[in-house]
Enzyme design. Structure first.
Site, PDB file in Angstrom:
ATOM      1  N   ARG A  94     -33.665  -6.411  19.069  1.00 16.63           N
ATOM      2  CA  ARG A  94     -33.172  -5.129  18.528  1.00 16.63           C
ATOM      3  C   ARG A  94     -34.057  -4.631  17.382  1.00 16.63           C
ATOM      4  NH1 ARG A  94     -28.494  -7.764  18.931  1.00 16.63           N
ATOM      5  NH2 ARG A  94     -28.124  -7.878  16.697  1.00 16.63           N
ATOM      6  N   ASP A  95     -34.674  -5.563  16.644  1.00 17.69           N
ATOM      7  CA  ASP A  95     -35.633  -5.133  15.611  1.00 17.69           C
ATOM      8  C   ASP A  95     -36.755  -4.330  16.243  1.00 17.69           C
ATOM      9  OD1 ASP A  95     -34.719  -5.994  13.105  1.00 17.69           O
ATOM     10  OD2 ASP A  95     -35.277  -8.055  13.533  1.00 17.69           O
ATOM     11  N   HIS A 122     -30.183 -12.626   2.090  1.00 14.96           N
ATOM     12  CA  HIS A 122     -30.609 -12.355   3.465  1.00 14.96           C
ATOM     13  C   HIS A 122     -31.109 -10.922   3.625  1.00 14.96           C
ATOM     14  CE1 HIS A 122     -30.546 -13.325   7.762  1.00 14.96           C
ATOM     15  NE2 HIS A 122     -30.156 -12.086   7.946  1.00 14.96           N
ATOM     16  N   GLN A 130     -22.624  -7.978  18.068  1.00 18.00           N
ATOM     17  CA  GLN A 130     -24.003  -7.841  18.549  1.00 18.00           C
ATOM     18  C   GLN A 130     -24.218  -6.584  19.394  1.00 18.00           C
ATOM     19  OE1 GLN A 130     -26.553 -10.515  17.879  1.00 18.00           O
ATOM     20  NE2 GLN A 130     -25.022 -10.406  16.284  1.00 18.00           N
ATOM     21  N   ASP A 170     -31.430  -1.104  13.929  1.00 18.37           N
ATOM     22  CA  ASP A 170     -30.511  -2.011  14.610  1.00 18.37           C
ATOM     23  C   ASP A 170     -29.378  -2.409  13.682  1.00 18.37           C
ATOM     24  OD1 ASP A 170     -32.328  -3.630  13.017  1.00 18.37           O
ATOM     25  OD2 ASP A 170     -31.314  -5.336  13.929  1.00 18.37           O
ATOM     26  N   HIS A 229     -32.744 -17.640  12.664  1.00 21.82           N
ATOM     27  CA  HIS A 229     -31.287 -17.642  12.826  1.00 21.82           C
ATOM     28  C   HIS A 229     -30.823 -19.088  12.658  1.00 21.82           C
ATOM     29  CE1 HIS A 229     -27.915 -15.116  14.788  1.00 21.82           C
ATOM     30  NE2 HIS A 229     -28.220 -14.649  13.598  1.00 21.82           N
TER      31      HIS A 229
END
Lengths: 160, 791
Positions: free
Chosen positions: B154-155, B62, B357, B313, B133
């Site tokens: 957030r990216d 990932h 998160q 992030d 996701h």
């Protein structure tokens, strides 16, 4: 250490309003092939615990959790559980350690109200079923297939 | 107080190393476990649990994209039966090759930051990122999809020094919604439950953040019963000066936003493995958009006051990944006891790799920290200074003064132990197949009700398309707001008509026939979508998102290699650079009997283009009776992988083969024709072919159409192909008679013919020679198309 109390607040739509969420759940139940349930009532339930008393919990509920135009509310001691008896129902709560953003926002809101005592909140949903005949295995099926993701939530069946 | 545990692995044999990887959910291979063992043998000590977790997270598929970075021996067998083997230095290098060859000056930052960044105008850039996701959404659809969109937002906040999110996109792949419950393995959610949960998750997060969600697609196929795909994208806008970030030794490490808990632990390593039944609760993340909205507001103010010098992030891998990435060229010292926690009792390694998160990590000059604090406090954003960057080239992690991690960053990030992979692909013999004796009207009406083609209004209307007041062209158009739009157009700067247009292309069914052409078709479709609305193909950038099955199987990897080669070749062919991308591999499920179910290899291409003037864009709904209907682009017998063949259960046939030379010329001319105001409406022709495209243009307008099949520019004269083939590079265009001469002059030398007329009656007539193949009322078309997908 001050006395710790534990209350349950139940917020639901006034019965004069159309409960779209309840209707959606009913639709999903029928998709599962389960017949015989006439109505599903959906409530937001909050467990409020810590240095609270009945009148403080009512104040918190009225100020933060209730829309007085559309909602009605009931409050009781958690252990008395008076709110859970009328109809067969399923309560769904997050498991411990799973983030509960609504509860965190409620706790922040309590502080913003100027209430400084130590209060915790957990949030859940309560689903009440109006049905001529419903048994526990059927409610379990509904709970696991529709209402709760048992990976992060637990459910309690009551009134049956 | 929890303490780090030392894992005595220096004496372990192969079996125990593998057992440690499996039991600890590390998802590391024996090869990698041995590399770790060697490192610590040289260091003369055993690793702590935190170090092992950090290595596993950093090296996870990932985060490290091992398959895309590894050398591959690729053997391909041609349709004539001859085999050839080539060595590919890496799949990633193939993707980069296209961008490097094209050298577009308006590509400002590609493949190095959290998002691809292109120039918008003299002062601003736009950035775009699409993430997946999949595993989290399969386990908890609402939370998984919500945190999917939260993560990609957030990216964008972490691209350069931070961009303001202005658009969300979403593309989902589910199993068929009519799947009988009893056909599913135990523990697998029904597609309808996943569908509702995923849509609700994206809806609630995006709407609460105040970001419009206005472009996407939903696909249904039995291949996604066990592994759904959830793609979430975000576009942002930022001033040009904010593109570059730089971490300097001495900068403070400041974490802002949400508190850290056990949620999302092992998310990165879990995402790198297959979906199994016994999954711990901790891998699931639940989002809180209100916290992220406050972070967004605070960051935009702090960025403009230049109060921090770098940002990223906290995504997969949490602080481990975020701090590690920022520190990799210098070094850092981190104190985990300073990290704000949701509750007590977390082990040091849990704090380090938690994927709680709504957190961002900033590099802040010490003298600017007070200014930053004031803004964070005014926006009610939690923060903590948890350490400092330095020049040691090492990361040292403390917990209450006890050292719990000490790793060499060069070794950690520049890992040279990549495996050498083998891939194999045998080209399928594709045979021309064109069915005969069809009831054309019946086929068309059924295609309109095909869930892949049918209206997704029941989903799309749940999203706010208009918040921020930038959206010019929304997902549904026409006089009654029912007709589909090919792409979304936004004017992101108030007072300016300069716009961006965003569209996408995805079709896994072509990939079953040939992944190489699937790549070309997806690129063509994404480009067509933006061009149909007025986008400029020569100012368009694309993003790739590969979702694939079991890639340690050479056959599955072979398909991926062929798809990536297609991406490179067609990106060059269409002169469109990749600016960002992501892969999600190992989307497979192991059944009780041990058999493996992989998803169909799926490529999403997202396209973003800049439009000089939003007033010079067109929608897809017919505008007036009497206008002429042109078909632009050539039609061939390319029904393989089409929705018609799916309807008829035909698996053979040739999938569309894109021709970039002609198709790009068509697109450039289409852009010119739209810009010059010669086009009343324009719709791209994709799934379902010309029949479906014209029906969709009617739906939004209330007008009907007459189409003369034999006038369509084509290499075939077969009616079934003319109406339903999915050949690429085609548009249906409505032209006012007054503009016909100039329109035809622009397309001179290209496949472009007048094939019909808009009529006042709300009905569709399709005529071939002296036969009327279709004569159907518009109400039936609308009803079939609009009513197929219910909530």
């Amino acid at each position: 250490m001050k006395k710790q109390n534990n209350y349950l607040v139940q917020i639901g739509l006034k019965k004069v309003f159309f409960d779209a969420f309840g209707q959606d759940i009913l639709h999903s139940i029928r998709e599962l092939g389960i017949e015989g349930i006439e109505t599903v009532y959906v409530y937001d339930v909050y467990r409020v615990y810590g240095e609270v008393n009945f009148s403080l919990v009512k104040r918190i509920a009225r100020s933060l959790l209730l829309d007085p135009v559309a909602h009605e509310m009931a409050v009781c001691r958690y252990q008395d559980n008076k709110l859970k008896r009328k109809l067969p129902c399923v309560e769904v709560w997050y498991r411990r350690a799973v983030t509960d953003p609504v509860a965190l926002t409620a706790m922040k809101g309590i502080k913003d109200l100027g209430i400084t005592v130590d209060i915790n909140v957990s949030c859940g949903k309560k689903y009440e079923f109006s049905a001529a005949n419903i048994d526990r295995p059927t409610l379990e099926t509904i709970a696991t297939k529709i209402l709760a993701n048992t990976l992060i939530q637990e459910f309690i069946i009551q009134g049956i | 107080m929890a303490k780090a545990q030392v894992i005595k692995l220096r004496d372990f044999g192969d079996e125990k190393l593998l057992e440690l990887s499996k039991n600890g959910l590390l998802s590391l291979t024996l090869h990698e476990m041995k590399a770790i063992q060697k490192y610590f043998l040289k260091a003369g000590r055993d690793p702590t649990d935190l170090e092992l977790e950090m290595i596993a997270q950093t090296w996870s598929e990932h985060c490290f994209h091992k398959t895309f970075k590894s050398k591959i021996q690729f053997t391909e067998v041609s349709d004539s039966g001859s085999a050839s083997t080539t060595e590919i230095s890496s799949l990633f290098s193939l993707i980069r090759e296209a961008t490097e060859k094209l050298k577009k000056k308006w590509c400002i930052s590609v493949f190095k930051d959290n998002a691809g960044i292109i120039e918008f105008d003299r002062d601003y850039c736009v950035c775009f990122k699409v993430e997946t996701h999949n595993h989290p959404s399969a386990l908890e659809p609402y939370g998984g999809a919500g945190t999917g969109i939260g993560g990609v937002i957030r990216d964008i906040l972490g691209a350069g020094l931070g961009a303001k999110p202005i658009l969300n996109t979403d593309i989902f792949c589910f199993g068929p919604m009519d799947t009988p419950q009893e056909n599913l393995e135990e523990g697998i959610f029904h597609p309808r439950r996943l569908f509702r949960g995923v849509v609700a998750g994206v809806r609630d997060y995006g709407n609460r953040m105040g970001i419009p969600t206005a472009n996407g697609a939903i696909l249904f196929d039995p291949g996604y019963l066990y592994n759904i795909l959830v793609y979430c994208g975000t576009v942002g806008i930022m001033p040009k000066w904010a593109v570059e970030k730089k971490v300097r030794p001495g900068d403070l490490i400041v974490v802002i936003g949400g508190k850290t808990g056990r949620d999302g632990i092992h998310g990165a390593t879990f995402s790198s493995a297959s979906l199994e039944k016994d999954i711990p609760t901790s891998v699931v993340q639940i989002g809180n958009p209100i916290v992220e909205k406050k972070v967004l507001d605070a960051l935009m103010t702090a960025r403009d006051k230049k109060l921090y010098s770098a940002i990223t992030d906290c995504g997969a891998g949490g602080l481990s990944s975020a701090v590690g990435e920022l520190a990799k060229d210098c070094g850092a010292e981190v104190h985990l006891d300073l990290v704000p926690l949701k509750y007590e009792g977390l082990e040091p390694w849990e704090i380090w790799v938690s994927e709680s998160q709504e957190r961002m990590v900033l590099a802040v000059r010490a003298e600017k920290f007070d200014g930053l604090k004031r803004i964070l406090e005014s926006e009610d954003v939690e923060y903590a200074c948890i350490g400092r960057f330095n020049s040691t080239k090492k990361i040292r992690i403390f917990h209450y003064k006890e050292i719990v991690g000490d790793l060499d960053l060069h070794w950690l990030f520049e890992k040279t132990q990549l495996p050498e992979l083998k891939a194999f692909y045998e080209k399928r013999q594709l045979v021309d197949t064109v069915p005969s004796n069809l009831d054309f009207q019946d086929c068309l009406v059924n295609l309109l009700a095909d869930p892949v083609i049918a209206s997704k209004e029941v989903v799309v209307r749940q999203y706010d398309h208009e918040v921020q007041a930038h959206t010019v062209m929304k997902p549904f158009l026409g006089t009654d707001g029912k007709g589909p739009s090919d792409a979304v157009v936004l004017t992101p700067l108030y007072g300016s008509n300069r716009a961006i247009v965003v569209g996408c292309g995805i079709n896994p069914w072509y990939g079953l026939l040939d992944p190489y052409y699937m790549a070309g078709n997806c690129i063509d479709e994404a480009l067509r979508n933006v061009v149909a609305c007025g986008g400029d193909p020569s100012r368009t950038a694309i993003l790739d998102n590969f979702c694939w099955g079991k890639c340690d199987d050479p056959l599955e990897l072979g398909k991926l290699v062929r798809c990536v080669r297609g991406c490179r070749d067609f990106a060059i062919g269409y002169s469109v650079p990749f600016i960002s991308g992501k892969d999600s591999l190992n989307n497979f499920f192991t059944r009780d009997d041990g058999s493996i179910v992989s998803i169909p290899g799926t490529l999403l291409i997202s396209a973003i283009s800049v439009i000089d003037d939003a007033r010079k864009t067109v929608s897809s709904d017919f505008k007036d009776a009497g206008n002429l209907i042109y078909v632009v682009g050539s039609t061939s017998d390319e029904l393989g992988g089409s929705r018609l063949f799916k309807l008829l259960n035909i698996e053979a046939g040739r999938c569309p083969v894109p021709h970039p030379d002609i198709n790009l010329s068509v697109m450039k001319k289409m852009h010119l024709a739209i810009k010059n105001g010669l086009v009343q409406s324009c719709h791209d022709c994709s799934e379902g072919g010309i029949g479906v495209a014209i029906s969709e243009m009617m739906i939004g307008s209330g007008f009907g159409a007459e189409l003369y099949l034999q006038r369509i520019p084509a290499t075939t004269r077969k009616d079934v192909s003319l109406l339903f083939s999915e050949s690429q590079g085609r548009f249906i265009v409505e032209v006012d008679e007054a503009n016909v001469d100039e329109f035809e002059r622009i397309f001179k030398g290209l496949p472009c013919l007048c094939a019909g007329r808009v009529i006042p009656d709300f009905r569709l007539k399709v005529i071939s020679g002296d036969k009327t193949l279709v004569d159907v009322e518009g109400e039936i078309i609308t009803q079939k198309w609009s009513g197929a997908i219910t909530w």
